[in-house]
Design a protein around this motif. Sequence first.
Motif, short mmCIF file in Angstrom:
data_model
loop_
_atom_site.label_atom_id
_atom_site.label_comp_id
_atom_site.label_asym_id
_atom_site.label_seq_id
_atom_site.Cartn_x
_atom_site.Cartn_y
_atom_site.Cartn_z
N TYR A 1 0.84 -1.20 0.00
CA TYR A 1 0.00 0.00 0.00
C TYR A 1 0.88 1.26 0.00
CZ TYR A 1 -4.22 2.61 1.31
OH TYR A 1 -5.29 3.46 1.34
N SER B 1 -2.88 3.63 -15.41
CA SER B 1 -3.12 2.32 -14.81
C SER B 1 -1.93 1.93 -13.96
CB SER B 1 -3.28 1.26 -15.90
OG SER B 1 -4.39 1.59 -16.70
N LEU C 1 -5.05 -3.80 -3.07
CA LEU C 1 -6.01 -3.33 -4.06
C LEU C 1 -7.36 -3.03 -3.40
CD1 LEU C 1 -5.40 -3.20 -7.08
CD2 LEU C 1 -6.75 -5.25 -7.36
N HIS C 2 -7.81 -3.97 -2.57
CA HIS C 2 -9.07 -3.77 -1.85
C HIS C 2 -9.01 -2.52 -1.00
CE1 HIS C 2 -11.19 -7.22 -3.12
NE2 HIS C 2 -10.41 -8.12 -2.52
N ALA D 1 -7.20 0.11 -1.38
CA ALA D 1 -7.18 1.35 -2.15
C ALA D 1 -8.56 1.65 -2.74
CB ALA D 1 -6.16 1.24 -3.27
N ARG D 2 -9.29 0.59 -3.08
CA ARG D 2 -10.57 0.81 -3.75
C ARG D 2 -11.71 1.00 -2.77
NH1 ARG D 2 -10.42 -3.90 -8.17
NH2 ARG D 2 -8.95 -2.98 -9.64
N ASN D 3 -11.54 0.43 -1.59
CA ASN D 3 -12.66 0.35 -0.69
C ASN D 3 -12.34 1.08 0.62
OD1 ASN D 3 -14.71 -0.37 0.96
ND2 ASN D 3 -14.14 -2.54 1.10
N ARG E 1 -5.93 6.26 -2.18
CA ARG E 1 -7.39 6.09 -2.17
C ARG E 1 -8.09 7.23 -2.89
NH1 ARG E 1 -9.37 4.38 3.81
NH2 ARG E 1 -8.55 2.29 3.57
N VAL F 1 -7.62 7.03 -6.58
CA VAL F 1 -8.41 5.97 -7.21
C VAL F 1 -9.86 6.43 -7.30
CG1 VAL F 1 -9.30 3.63 -6.88
CG2 VAL F 1 -6.87 4.09 -6.56
N GLU F 2 -10.31 7.08 -6.22
CA GLU F 2 -11.70 7.53 -6.17
C GLU F 2 -11.99 8.58 -7.24
OE1 GLU F 2 -14.23 8.98 -2.43
OE2 GLU F 2 -12.74 7.44 -1.99
N ASP G 1 -5.87 4.29 -11.87
CA ASP G 1 -6.74 3.11 -11.91
C ASP G 1 -5.90 1.92 -11.49
OD1 ASP G 1 -8.77 1.30 -12.50
OD2 ASP G 1 -7.93 0.93 -14.48
N GLN H 1 -5.10 -1.91 -10.87
CA GLN H 1 -5.60 -3.17 -11.39
C GLN H 1 -4.76 -4.32 -10.88
OE1 GLN H 1 -6.03 -3.11 -15.67
NE2 GLN H 1 -6.47 -0.93 -15.64
#
Length: 533
Positions: free
Chosen positions: A429, A457, A466-467, A469-471, A489, A492-493, A498, A500
């Motif tokens: 992270y 990307s 990944l989770h 950063a996205r969530n 974060r 990404v938001e 992006d 991946q």
Amino acid sequence: MEGNIAYCLLTEDGEPSTFQEAMNSSDASQWMAAMQEEIEALHKNNTWDLVPLPQGRKPIGNKWVFKIKRNGDDQVERYRARLVVKGYAQKEGIYFNEIFSPVVRLTTVRVVLAMCATFNLHLEQLDVKTTFLHEDLEEEIYMLQPEGFEEKEKKNLVCRLNKSLYGLKQAPRCWYKRFDSFIMSLGYNRLNADPCAYFKRFGENSFVILLLYVDDMLVTGPNKDHIEELKARLAREFEMKDFGSANKILGMQIHRDRSNRKIWLSQKNYLKKISSRFNMQDCKPISTPLPINFKVSSSMSPSSEEERMEMSRVPYASAVGSLMFAMICTRPDIAQAVGVVSRYMANPGREHWNAVKRILRYIKGSLNVALCYGGSNFLISGYVDSDYAGDLDKSKSTTGYVFTIAGGAVSWVSKLQSVVATSTTEAEYVTATQASKEAIWLKMLLEELGHKQEYVSLFCDSQSALHLARNPAFHSRTKHIRVQYHFIREKVEEGTVDMQKIHTNDNIADFMTKAINTDKFVWCRSSCGLLET
């Protein structure tokens, strides 16, 4: 006499290190002519006036610096003598106030070369003949007369400098300010992403980009006339030397194949030189910089005085420094290895030195590897990886990332993280955040150069990072991760980055964080655009 022998060994390429040495060398007449040329340029420029030294002032000294200039094929081009002030004798506040001068980032140079390859742009190189001699000095500085050129009737006078000279601490800054204001007056914009890159648009589909590295310039654009016009205006303002098509910048050779839209960047000559400097020109080559799962630590540093004495005779720091220069310019494949050996600069042991020699053996076997740009895909993508707690001394993790564009790497990093991560997720992270900052900078640079890209990307092989950063859901196991690392974060938001998922086997940043096996290493290397030429 003994001292002299050791001293003569210091100069490479048979370049004299003092005025005396030049006068006694077999090329004395060439060196004399070179000094004559320099003195004439200085007089023509009205660099100094001869005056009596005011009371209470100390004149600073100067020396001649001799250089044999060679072309891309290592052939002698000309003899060069420079009069250099001993600027280290200057005291701040008396002799100078501000000295910082920016130089173009190497990443910017590589991005622009990738652009040239992809869009088949013209690429020209210029250099300013007497860069630092154009500037009017704000400070009052006195200098002794140059050695070998003292004026007979005026032996007791000193030079009061009107213009800046090589070696003066403020010289680079004076020059940058003057150049900057001139190029802006021609309607060029200085990039926000890099203060030494300038851009001007001409109508819909033509532009000129100029990159400045002290006195070296790269100029590129699709239209030859616009480039010629800029060169003419520069030549009217400064004494310029026009090299035509660029074939060398900062010791890196540039090879072009315009029919296939490819550009190769290599440091073959430089690497050959360092191989022989450290007596490794006849060593047996090997296929990777460090053996798989290779670990060193400070426990291998010398413990006895005897060992310390032995190691003090080893040119450890200069070998690592020479490798580091190659790694920063054109060789991401040695980034991880150089990062490891550079941690022991202060007190290297035998094992550390063996590792350095091993990297040199790897270089010997990969002299023909060059960074290649070309291909139709002009989008940046990044690959990130980390090696959790790979450092044996402080349990720190290693950050590794690579950004590629047009088939070649333009930016790469392999370094220890400043915080101790408590999990692989956190290590990945932290890496992702560091990489996303570079991604945003690259995106800004490309946009200013006329290539807007919606998002970058970032490929990462850690599902949990990944989770995270996205969530943005709060998780008790991640509450200790410092606020600054949640930067990824936001990006990404908002869609700038992006992230991946990528399988470890497809992650080219793998060799930035640890020593891996030959097959994977060679694959990572070629995926970065490092190809045998």
